[in-house]
Design a protein around this motif. Structure first.
Motif, PDB file in Angstrom:
ATOM      1  N   THR A  17     -51.725 -13.020 -38.780  1.00  0.00           N
ATOM      2  CA  THR A  17     -52.836 -13.675 -38.079  1.00  0.00           C
ATOM      3  C   THR A  17     -53.451 -14.723 -38.998  1.00  0.00           C
ATOM      4  O   THR A  17     -53.404 -14.584 -40.220  1.00  0.00           O
ATOM      5  CB  THR A  17     -53.902 -12.641 -37.668  1.00  0.00           C
ATOM      6  OG1 THR A  17     -54.318 -11.907 -38.824  1.00  0.00           O
ATOM      7  CG2 THR A  17     -53.361 -11.689 -36.622  1.00  0.00           C
ATOM      8  N   PRO A  18     -54.034 -15.772 -38.417  1.00  0.00           N
ATOM      9  CA  PRO A  18     -54.089 -16.017 -36.973  1.00  0.00           C
ATOM     10  C   PRO A  18     -52.744 -16.491 -36.431  1.00  0.00           C
ATOM     11  O   PRO A  18     -51.885 -16.933 -37.186  1.00  0.00           O
ATOM     12  CB  PRO A  18     -55.144 -17.112 -36.856  1.00  0.00           C
ATOM     13  CG  PRO A  18     -55.017 -17.872 -38.142  1.00  0.00           C
ATOM     14  CD  PRO A  18     -54.710 -16.836 -39.189  1.00  0.00           C
ATOM     15  N   PHE A  19     -52.582 -16.392 -35.094  1.00  0.00           N
ATOM     16  CA  PHE A  19     -51.390 -16.916 -34.454  1.00  0.00           C
ATOM     17  C   PHE A  19     -51.377 -18.442 -34.584  1.00  0.00           C
ATOM     18  O   PHE A  19     -52.412 -19.072 -34.841  1.00  0.00           O
ATOM     19  CB  PHE A  19     -51.385 -16.548 -32.968  1.00  0.00           C
ATOM     20  CG  PHE A  19     -50.952 -15.131 -32.687  1.00  0.00           C
ATOM     21  CD1 PHE A  19     -50.919 -14.174 -33.688  1.00  0.00           C
ATOM     22  CD2 PHE A  19     -50.573 -14.753 -31.411  1.00  0.00           C
ATOM     23  CE1 PHE A  19     -50.529 -12.875 -33.437  1.00  0.00           C
ATOM     24  CE2 PHE A  19     -50.180 -13.453 -31.135  1.00  0.00           C
ATOM     25  CZ  PHE A  19     -50.164 -12.509 -32.152  1.00  0.00           C
ATOM     26  N   PRO A  20     -50.208 -19.063 -34.386  1.00  0.00           N
ATOM     27  CA  PRO A  20     -50.185 -20.535 -34.310  1.00  0.00           C
ATOM     28  C   PRO A  20     -51.166 -21.029 -33.248  1.00  0.00           C
ATOM     29  O   PRO A  20     -51.425 -20.340 -32.254  1.00  0.00           O
ATOM     30  CB  PRO A  20     -48.733 -20.836 -33.920  1.00  0.00           C
ATOM     31  CG  PRO A  20     -47.954 -19.662 -34.430  1.00  0.00           C
ATOM     32  CD  PRO A  20     -48.856 -18.477 -34.265  1.00  0.00           C
ATOM     33  N   VAL A  54     -51.268 -18.067 -27.508  1.00  0.00           N
ATOM     34  CA  VAL A  54     -52.438 -17.264 -27.158  1.00  0.00           C
ATOM     35  C   VAL A  54     -52.333 -15.890 -27.810  1.00  0.00           C
ATOM     36  O   VAL A  54     -51.238 -15.402 -28.108  1.00  0.00           O
ATOM     37  CB  VAL A  54     -52.573 -17.119 -25.625  1.00  0.00           C
ATOM     38  CG1 VAL A  54     -52.759 -18.475 -24.974  1.00  0.00           C
ATOM     39  CG2 VAL A  54     -51.358 -16.406 -25.034  1.00  0.00           C
ATOM     40  N   GLU A  55     -53.496 -15.256 -28.028  1.00  0.00           N
ATOM     41  CA  GLU A  55     -53.548 -13.944 -28.663  1.00  0.00           C
ATOM     42  C   GLU A  55     -54.179 -12.934 -27.712  1.00  0.00           C
ATOM     43  O   GLU A  55     -54.921 -13.286 -26.790  1.00  0.00           O
ATOM     44  CB  GLU A  55     -54.377 -14.001 -29.950  1.00  0.00           C
ATOM     45  CG  GLU A  55     -53.842 -14.932 -31.012  1.00  0.00           C
ATOM     46  CD  GLU A  55     -54.649 -14.841 -32.299  1.00  0.00           C
ATOM     47  OE1 GLU A  55     -54.990 -13.702 -32.702  1.00  0.00           O
ATOM     48  OE2 GLU A  55     -54.941 -15.888 -32.895  1.00  0.00           O
ATOM     49  N   TRP A  56     -53.877 -11.650 -27.957  1.00  0.00           N
ATOM     50  CA  TRP A  56     -54.560 -10.589 -27.234  1.00  0.00           C
ATOM     51  C   TRP A  56     -56.028 -10.552 -27.658  1.00  0.00           C
ATOM     52  O   TRP A  56     -56.350 -10.719 -28.837  1.00  0.00           O
ATOM     53  CB  TRP A  56     -53.931  -9.225 -27.538  1.00  0.00           C
ATOM     54  CG  TRP A  56     -52.508  -9.027 -27.109  1.00  0.00           C
ATOM     55  CD1 TRP A  56     -51.444  -8.773 -27.910  1.00  0.00           C
ATOM     56  CD2 TRP A  56     -52.006  -9.028 -25.767  1.00  0.00           C
ATOM     57  NE1 TRP A  56     -50.294  -8.627 -27.172  1.00  0.00           N
ATOM     58  CE2 TRP A  56     -50.610  -8.778 -25.837  1.00  0.00           C
ATOM     59  CE3 TRP A  56     -52.580  -9.229 -24.511  1.00  0.00           C
ATOM     60  CZ2 TRP A  56     -49.793  -8.713 -24.719  1.00  0.00           C
ATOM     61  CZ3 TRP A  56     -51.768  -9.164 -23.390  1.00  0.00           C
ATOM     62  CH2 TRP A  56     -50.401  -8.907 -23.489  1.00  0.00           C
ATOM     63  N   ARG A  57     -56.883 -10.295 -26.709  1.00  0.00           N
ATOM     64  CA  ARG A  57     -58.286 -10.100 -27.056  1.00  0.00           C
ATOM     65  C   ARG A  57     -58.478  -8.764 -27.765  1.00  0.00           C
ATOM     66  O   ARG A  57     -59.330  -8.623 -28.637  1.00  0.00           O
ATOM     67  CB  ARG A  57     -59.153 -10.159 -25.791  1.00  0.00           C
ATOM     68  CG  ARG A  57     -59.136 -11.512 -25.096  1.00  0.00           C
ATOM     69  CD  ARG A  57     -59.783 -12.585 -25.963  1.00  0.00           C
ATOM     70  NE  ARG A  57     -59.859 -13.865 -25.252  1.00  0.00           N
ATOM     71  CZ  ARG A  57     -58.981 -14.839 -25.387  1.00  0.00           C
ATOM     72  NH1 ARG A  57     -57.949 -14.676 -26.218  1.00  0.00           N
ATOM     73  NH2 ARG A  57     -59.113 -15.966 -24.716  1.00  0.00           N
ATOM     74  N   MET A 106     -53.599  -4.200 -29.458  1.00  0.00           N
ATOM     75  CA  MET A 106     -52.428  -4.322 -28.590  1.00  0.00           C
ATOM     76  C   MET A 106     -51.167  -4.570 -29.417  1.00  0.00           C
ATOM     77  O   MET A 106     -51.174  -5.382 -30.348  1.00  0.00           O
ATOM     78  CB  MET A 106     -52.625  -5.470 -27.606  1.00  0.00           C
ATOM     79  CG  MET A 106     -53.423  -5.095 -26.380  1.00  0.00           C
ATOM     80  SD  MET A 106     -52.472  -4.038 -25.256  1.00  0.00           S
ATOM     81  CE  MET A 106     -51.234  -5.183 -24.654  1.00  0.00           C
ATOM     82  N   PRO A 107     -50.065  -3.883 -29.088  1.00  0.00           N
ATOM     83  CA  PRO A 107     -48.814  -4.137 -29.812  1.00  0.00           C
ATOM     84  C   PRO A 107     -48.287  -5.540 -29.529  1.00  0.00           C
ATOM     85  O   PRO A 107     -48.436  -6.061 -28.425  1.00  0.00           O
ATOM     86  CB  PRO A 107     -47.865  -3.065 -29.268  1.00  0.00           C
ATOM     87  CG  PRO A 107     -48.431  -2.672 -27.947  1.00  0.00           C
ATOM     88  CD  PRO A 107     -49.920  -2.832 -28.066  1.00  0.00           C
ATOM     89  N   VAL A 108     -47.672  -6.140 -30.533  1.00  0.00           N
ATOM     90  CA  VAL A 108     -47.099  -7.478 -30.418  1.00  0.00           C
ATOM     91  C   VAL A 108     -45.582  -7.351 -30.522  1.00  0.00           C
ATOM     92  O   VAL A 108     -45.064  -6.842 -31.518  1.00  0.00           O
ATOM     93  CB  VAL A 108     -47.636  -8.411 -31.519  1.00  0.00           C
ATOM     94  CG1 VAL A 108     -46.966  -9.778 -31.436  1.00  0.00           C
ATOM     95  CG2 VAL A 108     -49.153  -8.544 -31.404  1.00  0.00           C
TER      96      VAL A 108
END
Length: 492
Positions: A314-317, A321-324, A328-330
């Motif tokens: 993290t953070p994602f590119p 979009v990311e989970w709020r 949550m598993p990625v």
């Protein structure tokens, strides 16, 4: 179909050399060892390798004589049928009884082979590699050799040790064997790393079994570790040799630890997906850092995998979009391995993952690839949280293209007709003609998922392409392990 039963078998010439030999393979094929009901490998006149099979029907005495029935390939896979129609060599898979022959020539017999009856009639059999055996592979093999068969009548070989019994769903794990210079036919393993241990799914890549004896390093000076002496009568005359590494001159290496369990070979350094909660789906990844086991008296050993769980970086590119809900598993993206180790058992593991590793070895990238099968969230948003997973709905898709800005996928639907016939509880899927539950993209079974929304991919599903007969017609299907498919897909 293949007509191998009609060939005349002759034993190949064995080149004599002064290099050390330790075992007498001729004793294995003495006439006293042949008995009714056995299946023996016979030499193929095409190149002298033992890939034909005969079942012993009668043994005559005192004047030695045999009556044998040849086994002829009997494939049910379309690609294998095409292979056989071009009379390409077959030594593994499904066979049926062929023509009979009387012979007194013991020299055509190579070694005893284990075959398994396919049904109660006693006329159909299967032959596949077994753990601890040594086999030859066709070098640069391709199942599509059948399209130009005359260009593939002369063969080169690679040699492997079988690390696990073959299974239809998981294939077989093998490790390369290399011929040791200075010995007549000693082969050994150089490494136990991922480059030398690999999985084979197609049985037709195997040329023939090579009889062998496992060596103990006490046979003579310079005998390498993890070595076998192979039967020269089952080897080509010319094989590339390598020097046995000197322990005094070689740098000490970390000993890789591995073991096989239910068709899977686990080894330190590998990355596997594993199950933990949420309907026991393989939603997580772990890198094996250590393997331990305990063994009670007269009991099978109990293995434990010490893994560093992969966590999404993290953070994602910015364009993803990311989970709020951070819990949550990625399923796909870039990960790092936690230093704190967790312990899981082999029963929790689903399938091995080959990630793209960064130059510094600290980051692992796992993304959907063409040809892979994934579970995706059917009704999804970035606001899904962990509690929703217990009741969430999924679809199964095949990735058709990963090179564009979007992932192009095709919806797969379950072929329930075959479920009751599968003793391993596998599930079979085929390409959908309509996507009836897709309210966003419409009813087209082929649609796109933006790469910016890659978190919609829940987990990869280990799937094998198979051909099955349904209502008299052959169908191309995906065979999937029951536990890797969300339960609401199975019931849908």
């Amino acid at each position: 179909m293949c007509r191998k039963g009609r060939r005349v078998c002759t034993q190949p010439e064995i080149s004599e050399c002064a290099d050390p030999k330790f075992n007498d393979f001729e004793k294995l094929r003495a006439d006293a060892n042949i008995a009714v009901g056995q299946t023996w490998a016979l030499y193929d006149p095409a190149d002298g390798m033992p890939r034909l099979y005969g079942q012993i029907r009668k043994v005559s005495a005192p004047s030695f004589g045999l009556r044998i029935t040849y086994l002829e390939p009997d494939p049910d896979d379309e690609k294998q049928i095409q292979w056989c129609e071009q009379d390409l060599p077959v030594s593994t898979g499904k066979f049926r009884l062929g023509k009979n022959e009387n012979t007194k020539d013991i020299s055509k017999f190579s070694h005893l082979i284990q075959s398994h009856e396919g049904n109660n009639t006693g006329r159909h059999f299967t032959i596949s590699p077994r753990k601890g055996e040594t086999w030859a592979l066709f070098k640069n093999w391709d199942i599509n050799w059948s399209s130009e068969p005359d260009s593939h009548r002369s063969y080169e070989y690679e040699f492997v040790e079988i690390l696990s019994d073959y299974a239809d769903e998981t294939g077989v794990f093998v490790s390369y064997l290399h011929k040791a210079k200075g010995f007549a036919s000693v082969f050994f393993r150089i490494e136990t790393g991922p480059a030398d241990i690999f999985r084979i799914y197609s049985l037709y890549r195997f040329s023939h079994m090579v009889p062998s004896f496992k060596l103990t390093e006490t046979e003579g000076k310079g005998v390498p570790k993890d070595a076998y002496e192979l039967d020269q009568a089952a080897l080509p005359k010319k094989i590339q040799e390598i020097m046995v590494p000197s322990e005094s001159n070689s740098k000490p290496k970390r000993q890789e630890i591995y073991f096989a369990s239910k068709g899977k070979v686990f080894q330190t350094g590998q990355v596997w997906s594993f199950c933990s909660g949420y309907d026991d789906l393989p939603l997580y990844y772990g890198k094996i850092q250590k393997i331990t086991f305990t063994q009670a008296f007269k009991q099978e050993p109990v293995f434990k995998l010490h893994i560093g769980r992969l966590k999404a970086t993290t953070p994602f590119p910015k364009d993803v979009v990311e989970w709020r809900d951070r819990g949550m598993p990625v399923g796909c993206g870039t990960f790092y391995a936690r230093k704190a180790l967790e312990i899981i058992t082999p029963s929790q593991v689903s399938h091995q993952v080959i990630p793209q590793v960064s130059l510094d070895g600290n980051e692992y990238t796992i993304l959907p690839k063409i040809g892979e099968v994934w579970a995706i969230y059917r009704y999804w948003s970035v606001h899904i949280d962990g509690e929703d997973l217990e009741f969430g709905l999924y679809d199964i898709v095949e990735v058709l293209d990963d090179s564009l800005e979007d992932y192009k996928v095709q919806m797969l639907v379950q072929e329930s007709y075959l479920d009751d016939d599968d003793e391993n509880y596998n599930r079979y899927f085929k390409g959908a003609t309509e996507y009836v539950d897709n309210e966003v993209e419409g009813s087209e079974p082929i649609f796109t998922i933006p790469k910016s929304e890659r978190i919609r991919f829940s987990n990869k599903v280990h799937a094998l392409r198979v051909t099955k007969e349904i209502h008299g017609e052959l169908n191309d299907l995906f065979c999937m392990e029951f536990n890797a498919v969300p339960i609401n897909i199975v019931l849908h």
